[in-house]
Scaffold this motif. Sequence first.
Motif, mmCIF file in Angstrom:
data_model
loop_
_atom_site.group_PDB
_atom_site.id
_atom_site.type_symbol
_atom_site.label_atom_id
_atom_site.label_comp_id
_atom_site.label_asym_id
_atom_site.label_seq_id
_atom_site.Cartn_x
_atom_site.Cartn_y
_atom_site.Cartn_z
ATOM 1 N N GLU A 60 -9.469 2.467 1.276
ATOM 2 C CA GLU A 60 -9.525 2.535 0.036
ATOM 3 C C GLU A 60 -8.669 3.700 -0.406
ATOM 4 O O GLU A 60 -8.889 4.397 -1.508
ATOM 5 C CB GLU A 60 -11.212 2.835 -0.253
ATOM 6 N N ASP A 61 -7.551 4.142 0.260
ATOM 7 C CA ASP A 61 -6.888 5.101 0.212
ATOM 8 C C ASP A 61 -5.306 4.847 -0.447
ATOM 9 O O ASP A 61 -4.615 5.768 -0.285
ATOM 10 C CB ASP A 61 -6.640 5.960 1.346
ATOM 11 N N PHE A 62 -4.976 3.572 -0.927
ATOM 12 C CA PHE A 62 -3.886 3.179 -1.237
ATOM 13 C C PHE A 62 -2.783 3.164 -0.085
ATOM 14 O O PHE A 62 -1.513 3.604 -0.548
ATOM 15 C CB PHE A 62 -3.454 4.083 -2.481
ATOM 16 N N SER A 63 -3.100 3.210 1.032
ATOM 17 C CA SER A 63 -2.064 3.330 2.109
ATOM 18 C C SER A 63 -1.340 1.950 2.114
ATOM 19 O O SER A 63 -1.833 0.946 1.723
ATOM 20 C CB SER A 63 -2.829 3.737 3.553
ATOM 21 N N ILE A 64 -0.222 1.884 3.124
ATOM 22 C CA ILE A 64 0.558 0.811 3.170
ATOM 23 C C ILE A 64 -0.212 -0.278 4.146
ATOM 24 O O ILE A 64 -0.841 0.040 5.121
ATOM 25 C CB ILE A 64 1.915 1.013 3.706
ATOM 26 N N THR A 65 -0.104 -1.522 3.745
ATOM 27 C CA THR A 65 -0.854 -2.655 4.792
ATOM 28 C C THR A 65 0.274 -2.997 5.828
ATOM 29 O O THR A 65 1.486 -2.457 5.820
ATOM 30 C CB THR A 65 -0.683 -3.842 3.745
#
Length: 1022
Positions: free
Chosen positions: A1015-1020
């Motif tokens: 839920e941290d907007f990190s890269i997939t």
Amino acid sequence: MTTLQTFSPLTQGNIAVRNKDYVTAVGHYIRALGFPELAKMLAVNIQIAQRKYRTQRAAAPRWHIAVLEAQPGNDPKCRSQAITALYRVFADAETVDITQLLGSHDTQSFLSSDAASRIIDFVAQAPFDVVHLTEPCPRQVLIGMLYKLIWDAKVLVDLNDEVLEAEGAQLPGLIDACLQERDFPNLTAPQDWRSVALELAHELDGITVSSAAVQQRFGGVSIGLTPAQENASKLRANVESMIPRPFAPVLGKLYKTVLPQIRPLIQVQESSGSRVRLKLAPLHQLELDADDSRYWKSLGEDPHFQLEFEPSTELQPGWYRIDLLIDASKSQNSAKFYLDYGQGYSEADTFVLPYQTRTLATRVFHFPNAVRSVRFDPKEVKGRFRILVLQWTHIDEGSAREQILTQIAYGKDKSAPISLKQLRADLERQARDKKVSLPELVARKYNDLFVVVPGQVTYEDWIENIETPSLPRANEVQATLAALEYKPLISVVMPTYNTDEEYLRACIDSVIGQSYPHWELCIADDASPKPHVRQVLEAYQAQDSRIKVVFRAKNGHISHASNSALELAGGDFIALLDHDDALPEHALFFMAQAIVQHPDAQLFYSDEDKLNAQGQRFDPHFKSDWNPDLFYSQNYVSHLGVYRRSLLEKIGGFRAGVEGSQDQDLLLRCLLHVQGSQIVHIPRVLYHWRTVEGSTALASGQKSYTTDAGVKALTDYFAELNPAVRIEPGLVPNTYRVRWPIPETPPLVSMLIPTRDRRALTETCVRSILEKSTYTNYEILILDNGSVEAETLEFFEQIQQEDKRVRVLRYDYPFNYSAINNFGAHHTKGEIIGLINNDLEVISPDWLTEMVSHAVRPDIGCVGAKLYFSNDTIQHGGVICSIGGVAGHSHKHFPNSHPGYFSRLVLTQTLSAVTAACLLIRRSIFDKVSGLDEENLKVAFNDVDFCLKVRALGYRNLWTPYAELYHYESISRGAEDSPEKVERFRGELEFMKNKWGKALELDPYYNPNLSKDREDFSITDK
């Protein structure tokens, strides 16, 4: 068995740089390498030393050249003033690239004494770690800088092995002769520079200090002193008074800036401790690489060595510093150490050391008991790796404390380090505020530096593993183009003004190199005074017939220049390109595909990233699909933007008077003629912003006038749509707050608060609404779901007597969140219904005013708030569909002061859903969707389902950061741990997936290149 007992000078240099001990680093590097390799190594490692402001770093080359060139070359006073001004500018710079300082100088020839003096003069007045030594670099400049470092750091240099043994009377003549032999200004003929470097290394190895431990650290050589030389400080003072300076008097004094930094390093190193001798033995899932025996291969996800200590059989209790440098196939890695205190290995006795490949990682750790052995897991995935450094050093508590505080000061999320004095003061204040001991707080913050988020991916990994395999090959491009019935001509519009030649050429070359050939580049130069701009543009115009150029006679700034470029355009579509940015190879190819696939679209935009001074990509912005409220808050659309030419002609192109925010103004005026469905987002990185001086890409705060221009653009836009709307600057630069009006007669808001017992919790919620809310036209319906505690029932009676806006309704049925709220909605009187959890507490007094102002907008459905956990971290920043299978909360657990991914935690925006813990909606819409689903979603996901039903009717759900409340999250309900609850949750999960399907797989307000696992907007990574 592999033994790691001694380390090469190169390795020791890396460690010294990581520990900010630059004097030591120089000695190790010079001894280890020939000149070209030395320069490269310094370039890499000195960058690692400090992470500071990118703005000053980019500004450095131009600033120093402009100022130095303006000073009379032989006027020491003028030069001194220039150096002073420059130092103030660069006090927070990370690096100054010597290559850029020299411009196009031929690095194989000698600089004039004056030119060399000017450069070294600048370096002499700046902190040493500001200097970025790169190839190519004139050799005598490096040698000169090293001489100054040695000399002005006030250390005794053994010039020819005779100095330390000489009698005091002989010293002046000996030293003077040595300096005259190799005085920097007298270097006029080619020499064996490797030999010179070795001589300098010898000088560094001869540094005389008062501590044998320091001698060993500085250059790795312990100097044996005769009895007459024991008093090193006295000897140094005598020598300093006799030795003439090796440089012309015009050069500044380096010690004014360097010595204050070196002195504490020397003091720290004096107690730096002793190195532990180590042995490594491969135990599991490891084998040597058959092609190169220096490398290991990890054969699985659990490779590990046995780490033993020599000559003792155990490691004594105390403080240790662990240095680790690994060349790994994956850029982001995590090492793990298991400690055996005598009872074997366990997860309880471990510590983690995250690292990037080829980057030194350091961690301090305290061992309370003797350690028998250590299991060392170098990584957690398959792949090839090489251990360059694995060093354990026994240090004292004072050194450990300094190392810990330094690493916290240079924390992973800081753009610039804080001073240790300020850090200590901040930590003491935080410890008092949080009512914890200072050591406990420091330990917590230090350990947070090494927290590893499972599966987190770096941008470099994403480029290599996700983006690159998805790019078309040349034959695929040709086949696609051949199949296109319509090949739109894309006119790339680019205004220029005094662009650096290097960046201008790179920009134009990026267009010429496009895999899509149907383009034209329309350039308007805005009367650049620098002659190279015209020369470059005319050369490219002659080279490619697709390049059109107009030279404006008078400077009119960017809007007029862009319109001049627009007049050259003949394509059906216009792409906007800044003069110092670049397009990736397939940017126009993917745009052309989207144009063909969406024949009714009017406007297209893509994701983007940035380029640093070395051409490396970083800071990707993976964007939302069309999100009007987010666009009002921030020009997130930006680049690469492509418009139908007929649309731009309709609005008259760019508008003067909003320079600095002209692109946002352009799109705002287009919105008056465009539907949201006609704006297409391409979730690919199709634009590279270059971080150069003055660029908004570098630092939005650098251009305050851009925020002012944005406020004007938005004000003018809303003046036509809704004159009552007011625009204010947002919480961070280049963002905005749109204040929507409330009707003259404010609507009645009916707030529904389901609860059961827990008087303290519900009373806190209700009283915070009554006492803190500035909006007063509301009613509160407490929906009592079976309370039995006398104190709770007493509160219900009491609060209804205190305030007539509060009513209590009994709902004596089994808990069903959806049914309770539907029941309450039937008893409301208001135009707006508010779903409010009983575990909320108001923070911002105008929270309700803010939410109502959006809820009354005709195109808005559900309105959500910004909610915090009790520890001031984010509980709810909006709901993102697809995370965790159904939905997750945006930025969960982020600090309350964090701006979020590209500031999304401080921007009003459209989202797929918001939590029903605090949700407002017009009663008419609530009734249209028949409220919450009380049959299939009794507890979980009912708010997500509700919001998606509202969205399906054509309304936009909205989240605002300006309505802030605490949310203690379901304190009054039990955990989902009984078999019945688990089964119920599983059924609700399956219901949501079956009902909403693809809507849960791809959230239009969340980018597919971002992770669905966190839920941290990190890269997939998928």
